[in-house]
Design a protein around this motif. Structure first.
Motif, PDB file in Angstrom:
ATOM      1  N   TYR A 173       0.827  -1.212   0.000  1.00 39.18           N
ATOM      2  CA  TYR A 173       0.000   0.000   0.000  1.00 39.18           C
ATOM      3  C   TYR A 173       0.861   1.262   0.000  1.00 39.18           C
ATOM      4  N   MET A 207      -5.890  -0.644  -5.671  1.00 36.48           N
ATOM      5  CA  MET A 207      -4.983  -1.615  -5.060  1.00 36.48           C
ATOM      6  C   MET A 207      -5.646  -2.329  -3.898  1.00 36.48           C
ATOM      7  N   SER A 241       1.845   2.164  -3.430  1.00 33.98           N
ATOM      8  CA  SER A 241       0.755   2.812  -4.158  1.00 33.98           C
ATOM      9  C   SER A 241       0.605   4.274  -3.739  1.00 33.98           C
ATOM     10  N   ILE A 264      -5.726   4.949  -3.720  1.00 33.44           N
ATOM     11  CA  ILE A 264      -5.240   3.573  -3.596  1.00 33.44           C
ATOM     12  C   ILE A 264      -6.386   2.567  -3.570  1.00 33.44           C
TER      13      ILE A 264
END
Length: 324
Positions: free
Chosen positions: A199, A236, A202, A233
């Motif tokens: 994360y 993702m 991203s 994000i």
């Protein structure tokens, strides 16, 4: 007119693309992965027919000869697995633990990634990332020894602290009430670093001018995270969610078997999953090879169905975030 039509059709017809050097290089680059998947993923799929056979090793013959000579038994191997007394308990444990892990590994890593991204000190950010990522590289066998040293009934650190504070020792490996929390904590501790880095990568790809514009408008850190970071994000997050849903009928064997010291009888109802059940029966000859193969095929089919269903639901809600 005919010449004009011929010329127009010739222009509309797609030109045949010639094989170039780039195609050769890309083919050679992808060849090792193709060979690996063919040998270790696709060829072994031939063994799925064991699930539908009463597999017996023929004296003096190899695996393939024994496989072809074994009698077909239809879905009897599946019936044995699905109708077993422990199937409901195994299904409950596998699904519930995975659902808890999915939620935890979504909320906590995203939160920490946002917090670490806000750090001004790059050195501190790298230190925190390294510290959180380190447990991911540790084997569950090694982790299980640390857990046992901490929870050992006689000389474990946990009981030493409890007795020093005036409490009584806890027989951790005979107290199933604590283990759902222990397993959830260990799973989060080990996978937190990896999920957080995914994360965080991203987040670092978000256009910085968005935050600059938000600062000019007087947005707080919470508002920046709510209206810029999390929406950016979201693709993702959805992809990670779909991939985790695709493994919901599998469990981390090392977590449930190694950390619990082999799933003792006292913890059987709270720590047994499909994977530990299959391994224990394979080791003790409690199930035939065909029945074990049927159990594995059942897991694979259910996971395939769940990931397709999750992706279908996502495609209806947000088509841009779906995998396909």
């Amino acid at each position: 007119m005919k010449k004009e039509k011929t010329a127009a059709s010739a222009q509309a017809r797609p030109k045949h693309r010639r094989w170039t050097r780039d195609d050769t290089e890309l083919t050679l680059l992808g060849l090792p992965a193709t060979i690996w998947f063919t040998v270790f993923c696709y060829l072994p799929m031939f063994g799925l027919i064991i699930s539908f056979k009463d597999f017996r090793l023929a004296p003096g013959k190899g695996f393939l000869a024994s496989l072809f000579q074994s009698d077909w038994c239809g879905f009897q191997n599946f019936n044995f697995f699905l109708s077993s007394n422990t199937f409901g308990m195994l299904l409950r444990n596998t699904l519930l633990y995975n659902l808890v892990f999915i939620v935890i590994n979504l909320v906590i890593p995203v939160t920490l990634a946002i917090i670490i991204n806000q750090l001004y000190s790059k050195f501190a950010s790298k230190c925190y990332q390294t510290m959180m990522f380190f447990p991911y590289f540790m084997s569950w066998v090694v982790v299980s020894y640390f857990v046992y040293a901490f929870l050992n009934p006689d000389k474990g650190l946990a009981n030493n602290i409890i007795t020093a504070l005036g409490g009584e020792k806890v027989m951790w490996y005979s107290a199933p009430i604590y283990w759902p929390f222990i397993l959830a904590f260990m799973s989060t501790w080990k996978s937190l670093g990896y999920n957080m880095v995914v994360y965080l990568a991203s987040i670092t790809g978000i256009d910085g001018t968005l935050y600059e514009a938000a600062l000019l408008d007087g947005a707080t850190k919470w508002q920046q995270a709510k209206y810029i970071t999390i929406p950016s994000i979201k693709p993702m997050i959805i992809i990670m969610f779909i991939l985790n849903i695709g493994k919901i009928f599998y469990s981390d064997f090392g977590l449930f078997y190694q950390v619990t010291q082999g799933v003792p009888n006292s913890l059987y109802n709270v720590a047994s999953t499909f994977d530990t059940f299959i391994f224990q029966n394979l080791r003790t000859n409690g199930m035939s090879i065909g029945q074990i193969a049927a159990a594995g095929l059942f897991q694979a089919v259910c996971c395939c169905a769940t990931i397709l269903l999750a992706n279908f639901i996502v495609s209806k809600l947000d088509s841009d975030s779906a995998i396909i």
